[in-house]
Design a protein around this motif. Structure first.
Motif, PDB file in Angstrom:
ATOM      1  N   VAL A  43       0.835  -1.211   0.000  1.00 24.18           N
ATOM      2  CA  VAL A  43       0.000   0.000   0.000  1.00 24.18           C
ATOM      3  C   VAL A  43       0.867   1.258   0.000  1.00 24.18           C
ATOM      4  O   VAL A  43       0.619   2.207  -0.764  1.00 24.18           O
ATOM      5  CB  VAL A  43      -0.949  -0.001   1.216  1.00 24.18           C
ATOM      6  CG1 VAL A  43      -1.644   1.359   1.349  1.00 24.18           C
ATOM      7  CG2 VAL A  43      -1.981  -1.112   1.080  1.00 24.18           C
ATOM      8  N   MET A  44       1.912   1.266   0.832  1.00 25.44           N
ATOM      9  CA  MET A  44       2.785   2.446   0.897  1.00 25.44           C
ATOM     10  C   MET A  44       3.523   2.659  -0.419  1.00 25.44           C
ATOM     11  O   MET A  44       3.716   3.798  -0.854  1.00 25.44           O
ATOM     12  CB  MET A  44       3.791   2.291   2.045  1.00 25.44           C
ATOM     13  CG  MET A  44       3.215   2.532   3.422  1.00 25.44           C
ATOM     14  SD  MET A  44       2.481   4.185   3.598  1.00 25.44           S
ATOM     15  CE  MET A  44       3.924   5.233   3.310  1.00 25.44           C
ATOM     16  N   TRP A  45       3.938   1.570  -1.072  1.00 29.78           N
ATOM     17  CA  TRP A  45       4.631   1.716  -2.352  1.00 29.78           C
ATOM     18  C   TRP A  45       3.687   2.264  -3.415  1.00 29.78           C
ATOM     19  O   TRP A  45       4.067   3.137  -4.211  1.00 29.78           O
ATOM     20  CB  TRP A  45       5.210   0.375  -2.793  1.00 29.78           C
ATOM     21  CG  TRP A  45       5.808   0.441  -4.167  1.00 29.78           C
ATOM     22  CD1 TRP A  45       5.245   0.049  -5.345  1.00 29.78           C
ATOM     23  CD2 TRP A  45       7.082   0.994  -4.520  1.00 29.78           C
ATOM     24  NE1 TRP A  45       6.086   0.299  -6.397  1.00 29.78           N
ATOM     25  CE2 TRP A  45       7.226   0.881  -5.920  1.00 29.78           C
ATOM     26  CE3 TRP A  45       8.123   1.558  -3.768  1.00 29.78           C
ATOM     27  CZ2 TRP A  45       8.361   1.307  -6.582  1.00 29.78           C
ATOM     28  CZ3 TRP A  45       9.259   1.988  -4.445  1.00 29.78           C
ATOM     29  CH2 TRP A  45       9.368   1.868  -5.840  1.00 29.78           C
ATOM     30  N   ILE A  46       2.454   1.775  -3.430  1.00 34.12           N
ATOM     31  CA  ILE A  46       1.475   2.263  -4.405  1.00 34.12           C
ATOM     32  C   ILE A  46       1.219   3.756  -4.191  1.00 34.12           C
ATOM     33  O   ILE A  46       1.117   4.536  -5.150  1.00 34.12           O
ATOM     34  CB  ILE A  46       0.153   1.466  -4.293  1.00 34.12           C
ATOM     35  CG1 ILE A  46       0.380   0.019  -4.758  1.00 34.12           C
ATOM     36  CG2 ILE A  46      -0.943   2.116  -5.115  1.00 34.12           C
ATOM     37  CD1 ILE A  46      -0.812  -0.891  -4.523  1.00 34.12           C
ATOM     38  N   VAL A  47       1.123   4.174  -2.926  1.00 35.76           N
ATOM     39  CA  VAL A  47       0.795   5.557  -2.597  1.00 35.76           C
ATOM     40  C   VAL A  47       1.973   6.502  -2.787  1.00 35.76           C
ATOM     41  O   VAL A  47       1.816   7.612  -3.312  1.00 35.76           O
ATOM     42  CB  VAL A  47       0.281   5.653  -1.140  1.00 35.76           C
ATOM     43  CG1 VAL A  47       0.109   7.119  -0.719  1.00 35.76           C
ATOM     44  CG2 VAL A  47      -1.038   4.901  -0.995  1.00 35.76           C
ATOM     45  N   THR A  48       3.192   6.058  -2.388  1.00 34.51           N
ATOM     46  CA  THR A  48       4.339   6.981  -2.346  1.00 34.51           C
ATOM     47  C   THR A  48       5.446   6.672  -3.345  1.00 34.51           C
ATOM     48  O   THR A  48       6.239   7.562  -3.679  1.00 34.51           O
ATOM     49  CB  THR A  48       4.970   6.975  -0.943  1.00 34.51           C
ATOM     50  OG1 THR A  48       5.574   5.694  -0.701  1.00 34.51           O
ATOM     51  CG2 THR A  48       3.924   7.235   0.136  1.00 34.51           C
ATOM     52  N   SER A  49       5.560   5.428  -3.788  1.00 36.80           N
ATOM     53  CA  SER A  49       6.697   4.979  -4.625  1.00 36.80           C
ATOM     54  C   SER A  49       8.031   5.248  -3.934  1.00 36.80           C
ATOM     55  O   SER A  49       9.071   5.398  -4.590  1.00 36.80           O
ATOM     56  CB  SER A  49       6.675   5.669  -6.003  1.00 36.80           C
ATOM     57  OG  SER A  49       5.541   5.271  -6.737  1.00 36.80           O
ATOM     58  N   ASP A  50       7.997   5.314  -2.612  1.00 42.73           N
ATOM     59  CA  ASP A  50       9.188   5.578  -1.808  1.00 42.73           C
ATOM     60  C   ASP A  50       9.611   4.282  -1.131  1.00 42.73           C
ATOM     61  O   ASP A  50       8.930   3.800  -0.214  1.00 42.73           O
ATOM     62  CB  ASP A  50       8.879   6.652  -0.758  1.00 42.73           C
ATOM     63  CG  ASP A  50      10.118   7.098   0.019  1.00 42.73           C
ATOM     64  OD1 ASP A  50      10.975   6.244   0.317  1.00 42.73           O
ATOM     65  OD2 ASP A  50      10.226   8.296   0.343  1.00 42.73           O
ATOM     66  N   SER A  54       8.313   2.810   2.526  1.00 44.31           N
ATOM     67  CA  SER A  54       7.530   1.577   2.472  1.00 44.31           C
ATOM     68  C   SER A  54       8.143   0.500   3.364  1.00 44.31           C
ATOM     69  O   SER A  54       7.421  -0.236   4.057  1.00 44.31           O
ATOM     70  CB  SER A  54       7.450   1.074   1.026  1.00 44.31           C
ATOM     71  OG  SER A  54       6.828   2.033   0.196  1.00 44.31           O
ATOM     72  N   LEU A  55       9.469   0.409   3.362  1.00 47.50           N
ATOM     73  CA  LEU A  55      10.152  -0.569   4.213  1.00 47.50           C
ATOM     74  C   LEU A  55       9.949  -0.231   5.692  1.00 47.50           C
ATOM     75  O   LEU A  55       9.695  -1.119   6.514  1.00 47.50           O
ATOM     76  CB  LEU A  55      11.640  -0.605   3.873  1.00 47.50           C
ATOM     77  CG  LEU A  55      12.016  -1.179   2.514  1.00 47.50           C
ATOM     78  CD1 LEU A  55      13.518  -1.028   2.268  1.00 47.50           C
ATOM     79  CD2 LEU A  55      11.622  -2.653   2.411  1.00 47.50           C
ATOM     80  N   GLU A  98      16.131  -1.779  -5.386  1.00 44.92           N
ATOM     81  CA  GLU A  98      15.005  -2.214  -6.206  1.00 44.92           C
ATOM     82  C   GLU A  98      13.870  -2.683  -5.288  1.00 44.92           C
ATOM     83  O   GLU A  98      14.022  -3.629  -4.526  1.00 44.92           O
ATOM     84  CB  GLU A  98      15.420  -3.372  -7.130  1.00 44.92           C
ATOM     85  CG  GLU A  98      16.538  -3.026  -8.096  1.00 44.92           C
ATOM     86  CD  GLU A  98      16.030  -2.151  -9.239  1.00 44.92           C
ATOM     87  OE1 GLU A  98      14.819  -2.171  -9.527  1.00 44.92           O
ATOM     88  OE2 GLU A  98      16.849  -1.432  -9.838  1.00 44.92           O
ATOM     89  N   ALA A  99      12.721  -2.038  -5.381  1.00 46.63           N
ATOM     90  CA  ALA A  99      11.592  -2.386  -4.518  1.00 46.63           C
ATOM     91  C   ALA A  99      11.123  -3.825  -4.735  1.00 46.63           C
ATOM     92  O   ALA A  99      10.664  -4.494  -3.806  1.00 46.63           O
ATOM     93  CB  ALA A  99      10.430  -1.419  -4.759  1.00 46.63           C
ATOM     94  N   LYS A 100      11.248  -4.317  -5.965  1.00 48.03           N
ATOM     95  CA  LYS A 100      10.786  -5.668  -6.256  1.00 48.03           C
ATOM     96  C   LYS A 100      11.555  -6.711  -5.451  1.00 48.03           C
ATOM     97  O   LYS A 100      11.048  -7.816  -5.212  1.00 48.03           O
ATOM     98  CB  LYS A 100      10.949  -5.965  -7.753  1.00 48.03           C
ATOM     99  CG  LYS A 100      12.414  -6.027  -8.215  1.00 48.03           C
ATOM    100  CD  LYS A 100      12.542  -6.466  -9.664  1.00 48.03           C
ATOM    101  CE  LYS A 100      14.016  -6.606 -10.070  1.00 48.03           C
ATOM    102  NZ  LYS A 100      14.163  -7.135 -11.440  1.00 48.03           N
ATOM    103  N   GLY A 178       9.687  -6.201 -13.155  1.00 48.65           N
ATOM    104  CA  GLY A 178      10.582  -5.272 -12.473  1.00 48.65           C
ATOM    105  C   GLY A 178       9.846  -4.436 -11.432  1.00 48.65           C
ATOM    106  O   GLY A 178       8.844  -4.857 -10.861  1.00 48.65           O
ATOM    107  N   ASN A 179      10.324  -3.211 -11.200  1.00 50.78           N
ATOM    108  CA  ASN A 179       9.700  -2.333 -10.210  1.00 50.78           C
ATOM    109  C   ASN A 179       8.307  -1.877 -10.618  1.00 50.78           C
ATOM    110  O   ASN A 179       7.528  -1.418  -9.777  1.00 50.78           O
ATOM    111  CB  ASN A 179      10.577  -1.124  -9.935  1.00 50.78           C
ATOM    112  CG  ASN A 179      11.742  -1.452  -9.021  1.00 50.78           C
ATOM    113  OD1 ASN A 179      11.689  -2.406  -8.248  1.00 50.78           O
ATOM    114  ND2 ASN A 179      12.802  -0.667  -9.110  1.00 50.78           N
ATOM    115  N   ASP A 180       7.988  -1.997 -11.894  1.00 53.12           N
ATOM    116  CA  ASP A 180       6.637  -1.655 -12.340  1.00 53.12           C
ATOM    117  C   ASP A 180       5.612  -2.678 -11.861  1.00 53.12           C
ATOM    118  O   ASP A 180       4.404  -2.425 -11.917  1.00 53.12           O
ATOM    119  CB  ASP A 180       6.581  -1.570 -13.869  1.00 53.12           C
ATOM    120  CG  ASP A 180       7.391  -0.395 -14.400  1.00 53.12           C
ATOM    121  OD1 ASP A 180       7.538   0.599 -13.656  1.00 53.12           O
ATOM    122  OD2 ASP A 180       7.863  -0.472 -15.546  1.00 53.12           O
TER     123      ASP A 180
END
Length: 220
Positions: A43-50, A54-55, A98-100, A178-180
């Motif tokens: 949820v945090m990644w979707i909202v912020t891409s940070d 998110s971690l 890399e978030a993934k 990937g990160n997408d």
């Protein structure tokens, strides 16, 4: 409960296995606790891409769940498992940027778990058999009964299948997207987590309900 009391409570291998499986899967609460950090991260990644934020939020969610367990003086086993899992994922992602990669340890774990389980079946030491050993008081006596070995092998297969399905679906998304595909990976991890776990447990309970294999207590 002592070994003697457990043997009295469970007259058959199947009954003992049902009891042990209920403990091992952690029930509804353990399942939810395992999913919360992943939900928080996704949820945090979707909202912020940070990635960093998110971690932090996902680890904080796991820590909060752990504190609740400690305050309630209940077993923290499943929260600790969740905290370790998200911690390893956070380490991978923070090292690569890399978030993934938060999801890579889970994919590798499922692949390794499936291979280890398969090896245990091939060598006729199916890991589920050790649940019988925990009831009888002898960790290896169950191997003397071919019927029990066959039963434990079937049950171990039911643990392997969900792991294989997770890897087969999530690995291509990780490699190609990937990160997408972080949101997709998060959703897949949640959807293929407890639903597959519950389905696997239901299949195991169904199989166990059909049999009546007597427990043979360990000889002193």
């Amino acid at each position: 409960m002592s070994t003697t009391e457990e043997n009295t409570a469970h007259a058959t291998v199947e009954a003992a296995m049902r009891g042990q499986l209920a403990k091992a899967f952690g029930g509804v609460r353990g399942t939810i606790e395992a999913a919360v950090p992943t939900i928080a991260f996704t949820v945090m990644w979707i909202v912020t891409s940070d990635l960093r934020m998110s971690l932090i939020v996902s680890v904080a969610a796991a820590v909060a769940l752990l504190l609740v367990r400690v305050l309630q003086r209940s077993t923290p086993q499943f929260v600790l498992n969740s905290l370790v899992g998200i911690g390893i994922g956070a380490f991978f992602a923070s090292r690569t940027g890399e978030a993934k990669d938060v999801f890579l340890p889970g994919i590798l774990y499922n692949a390794g778990y499936a291979m280890a389980m398969l090896l245990s079946i091939v060598t006729r030491w199916p890991v589920v058999g050790f649940l019988i050993g925990s009831v009888t008081g002898d960790p290896t006596s169950w191997r003397k009964d071919p019927d029990v070995v066959r039963l434990c092998s079937k049950l171990t297969w039911m643990l392997i299948i969900p792991c294989v399905v997770r890897v087969a679906v999530q690995l291509p998304v990780y490699l190609i997207g990937g990160n997408d595909a972080v949101a997709e990976l998060g959703i897949l991890k949640i959807v293929m987590g407890w639903p597959l776990q519950v389905a696997g447990l239901a299949a195991m309970v169904w199989l166990l309900a059909r049999g009546r294999t007597p427990i043979r207590p360990a000889v002193p």
